[in-house]
Design a protein around this motif. Structure first.
Motif, PDB file in Angstrom:
ATOM      1  N   MET A   1      -2.335  -0.438 -23.826  1.00 50.94           N
ATOM      2  CA  MET A   1      -2.331  -0.918 -22.456  1.00 50.94           C
ATOM      3  C   MET A   1      -2.370   0.278 -21.514  1.00 50.94           C
ATOM      4  N   PHE A   2      -3.147   0.196 -20.507  1.00 48.31           N
ATOM      5  CA  PHE A   2      -3.277   1.239 -19.491  1.00 48.31           C
ATOM      6  C   PHE A   2      -3.644   2.579 -20.116  1.00 48.31           C
ATOM      7  N   GLY A   3      -4.497   2.552 -21.139  1.00 49.81           N
ATOM      8  CA  GLY A   3      -4.988   3.769 -21.737  1.00 49.81           C
ATOM      9  C   GLY A   3      -4.065   4.391 -22.769  1.00 49.81           C
ATOM     10  N   ARG A   4      -3.025   3.679 -23.167  1.00 49.25           N
ATOM     11  CA  ARG A   4      -2.097   4.213 -24.160  1.00 49.25           C
ATOM     12  C   ARG A   4      -2.004   3.243 -25.333  1.00 49.25           C
ATOM     13  N   ALA A   5      -1.726   3.766 -26.496  1.00 49.97           N
ATOM     14  CA  ALA A   5      -1.541   2.942 -27.685  1.00 49.97           C
ATOM     15  C   ALA A   5      -0.131   3.167 -28.231  1.00 49.97           C
ATOM     16  N   PHE A   6       0.523   2.096 -28.599  1.00 50.41           N
ATOM     17  CA  PHE A   6       1.872   2.158 -29.143  1.00 50.41           C
ATOM     18  C   PHE A   6       1.897   1.426 -30.477  1.00 50.41           C
ATOM     19  N   LEU A  34      21.111   1.781 -18.361  1.00 51.35           N
ATOM     20  CA  LEU A  34      20.155   0.681 -18.418  1.00 51.35           C
ATOM     21  C   LEU A  34      19.354   0.680 -17.129  1.00 51.35           C
ATOM     22  N   GLY A  35      18.172   0.128 -17.170  1.00 50.53           N
ATOM     23  CA  GLY A  35      17.366   0.120 -15.963  1.00 50.53           C
ATOM     24  C   GLY A  35      16.452  -1.078 -15.913  1.00 50.53           C
ATOM     25  N   PHE A  36      15.980  -1.365 -14.718  1.00 53.60           N
ATOM     26  CA  PHE A  36      15.070  -2.487 -14.527  1.00 53.60           C
ATOM     27  C   PHE A  36      13.709  -2.220 -15.172  1.00 53.60           C
ATOM     28  N   TRP A  37      13.434  -0.973 -15.559  1.00 51.71           N
ATOM     29  CA  TRP A  37      12.194  -0.632 -16.249  1.00 51.71           C
ATOM     30  C   TRP A  37      12.115  -1.301 -17.616  1.00 51.71           C
ATOM     31  N   MET A  38      13.233  -1.745 -18.140  1.00 58.15           N
ATOM     32  CA  MET A  38      13.254  -2.368 -19.457  1.00 58.15           C
ATOM     33  C   MET A  38      12.657  -3.779 -19.448  1.00 58.15           C
ATOM     34  N   ILE A  39      12.663  -4.442 -18.301  1.00 58.35           N
ATOM     35  CA  ILE A  39      12.138  -5.815 -18.219  1.00 58.35           C
ATOM     36  C   ILE A  39      10.642  -5.839 -18.517  1.00 58.35           C
ATOM     37  N   PRO A  40       9.805  -5.056 -17.815  1.00 60.10           N
ATOM     38  CA  PRO A  40       8.381  -5.101 -18.148  1.00 60.10           C
ATOM     39  C   PRO A  40       8.085  -4.630 -19.573  1.00 60.10           C
ATOM     40  N   LEU A  41       8.858  -3.677 -20.068  1.00 57.23           N
ATOM     41  CA  LEU A  41       8.647  -3.204 -21.431  1.00 57.23           C
ATOM     42  C   LEU A  41       8.973  -4.304 -22.441  1.00 57.23           C
ATOM     43  N   GLY A  42      10.041  -5.028 -22.198  1.00 57.60           N
ATOM     44  CA  GLY A  42      10.392  -6.146 -23.072  1.00 57.60           C
ATOM     45  C   GLY A  42       9.348  -7.242 -23.033  1.00 57.60           C
ATOM     46  N   LEU A  43       8.829  -7.549 -21.845  1.00 56.69           N
ATOM     47  CA  LEU A  43       7.773  -8.557 -21.734  1.00 56.69           C
ATOM     48  C   LEU A  43       6.497  -8.096 -22.423  1.00 56.69           C
ATOM     49  N   LEU A  44       6.221  -6.804 -22.373  1.00 57.57           N
ATOM     50  CA  LEU A  44       5.049  -6.270 -23.063  1.00 57.57           C
ATOM     51  C   LEU A  44       5.185  -6.454 -24.575  1.00 57.57           C
ATOM     52  N   VAL A  45       6.352  -6.181 -25.110  1.00 54.91           N
ATOM     53  CA  VAL A  45       6.575  -6.369 -26.545  1.00 54.91           C
ATOM     54  C   VAL A  45       6.460  -7.846 -26.903  1.00 54.91           C
ATOM     55  N   VAL A  53       3.009 -15.094 -22.217  1.00 53.30           N
ATOM     56  CA  VAL A  53       3.245 -13.718 -21.782  1.00 53.30           C
ATOM     57  C   VAL A  53       1.996 -12.881 -22.023  1.00 53.30           C
ATOM     58  N   ARG A  54       1.251 -13.185 -23.098  1.00 55.71           N
ATOM     59  CA  ARG A  54       0.016 -12.460 -23.396  1.00 55.71           C
ATOM     60  C   ARG A  54      -1.005 -12.654 -22.274  1.00 55.71           C
ATOM     61  N   ARG A  55      -1.108 -13.874 -21.735  1.00 55.71           N
ATOM     62  CA  ARG A  55      -2.029 -14.126 -20.619  1.00 55.71           C
ATOM     63  C   ARG A  55      -1.634 -13.304 -19.395  1.00 55.71           C
ATOM     64  N   LEU A  56      -0.354 -13.235 -19.102  1.00 56.05           N
ATOM     65  CA  LEU A  56       0.099 -12.431 -17.958  1.00 56.05           C
ATOM     66  C   LEU A  56      -0.221 -10.950 -18.165  1.00 56.05           C
ATOM     67  N   ARG A  57      -0.041 -10.477 -19.398  1.00 57.63           N
ATOM     68  CA  ARG A  57      -0.359  -9.076 -19.695  1.00 57.63           C
ATOM     69  C   ARG A  57      -1.846  -8.815 -19.520  1.00 57.63           C
ATOM     70  N   ARG A  58      -2.669  -9.722 -20.016  1.00 58.02           N
ATOM     71  CA  ARG A  58      -4.123  -9.540 -19.917  1.00 58.02           C
ATOM     72  C   ARG A  58      -4.576  -9.555 -18.455  1.00 58.02           C
ATOM     73  N   ARG A  59      -4.015 -10.447 -17.661  1.00 60.17           N
ATOM     74  CA  ARG A  59      -4.364 -10.489 -16.236  1.00 60.17           C
ATOM     75  C   ARG A  59      -3.978  -9.191 -15.540  1.00 60.17           C
ATOM     76  N   SER A  60      -2.817  -8.634 -15.890  1.00 58.41           N
ATOM     77  CA  SER A  60      -2.402  -7.383 -15.248  1.00 58.41           C
ATOM     78  C   SER A  60      -3.312  -6.228 -15.671  1.00 58.41           C
ATOM     79  N   VAL A  61      -3.769  -6.215 -16.915  1.00 52.96           N
ATOM     80  CA  VAL A  61      -4.681  -5.160 -17.362  1.00 52.96           C
ATOM     81  C   VAL A  61      -6.013  -5.266 -16.629  1.00 52.96           C
ATOM     82  N   VAL A  62      -6.542  -6.480 -16.500  1.00 50.43           N
ATOM     83  CA  VAL A  62      -7.812  -6.680 -15.789  1.00 50.43           C
ATOM     84  C   VAL A  62      -7.658  -6.271 -14.324  1.00 50.43           C
ATOM     85  N   TRP A  63      -6.567  -6.667 -13.692  1.00 59.93           N
ATOM     86  CA  TRP A  63      -6.319  -6.305 -12.289  1.00 59.93           C
ATOM     87  C   TRP A  63      -6.248  -4.783 -12.142  1.00 59.93           C
TER      88      TRP A  63
END
Length: 73
Positions: A1-6, A34-45, A53-63
């Motif tokens: 995602m966003f040019g990175r592979a995990f 702890l930080g609010f940065w963990m929420i998007p990372l958890g949703l990504l996983v 959640v996959r549809r939301l991720r794909r829409r954000s990548v396209v955007w």
């Protein structure tokens, strides 16, 4: 995602547990360490397991890719 592979764990249960844990702990982001940065990372996983959640991720990548692309001349 966003040019990175995990690398993701092979076990589906482990991926879901990691995603839920990151999302839940992200809700406690007002605490130290702890930080609010963990929420998007958890949703990504979680997006690798659940279609909603996959549809939301794909829409954000396209955007993001449309936003980065230079305007046509």
């Amino acid at each position: 995602m966003f040019g990175r592979a995990f690398r993701m764990p092979r076990s589906r249960a482990l991926r879901v547990a990691i995603g839920v844990l990151l999302t839940f702990l992200g809700l406690l982001g007002f605490l130290p360490v702890l930080g609010f940065w963990m929420i998007p990372l958890g949703l990504l996983v979680l997006s690798y397991e659940f279609a909603t959640v996959r549809r939301l991720r794909r829409r954000s990548v396209v955007w993001w890719e449309r936003r980065r692309r230079p305007p046509p001349r």
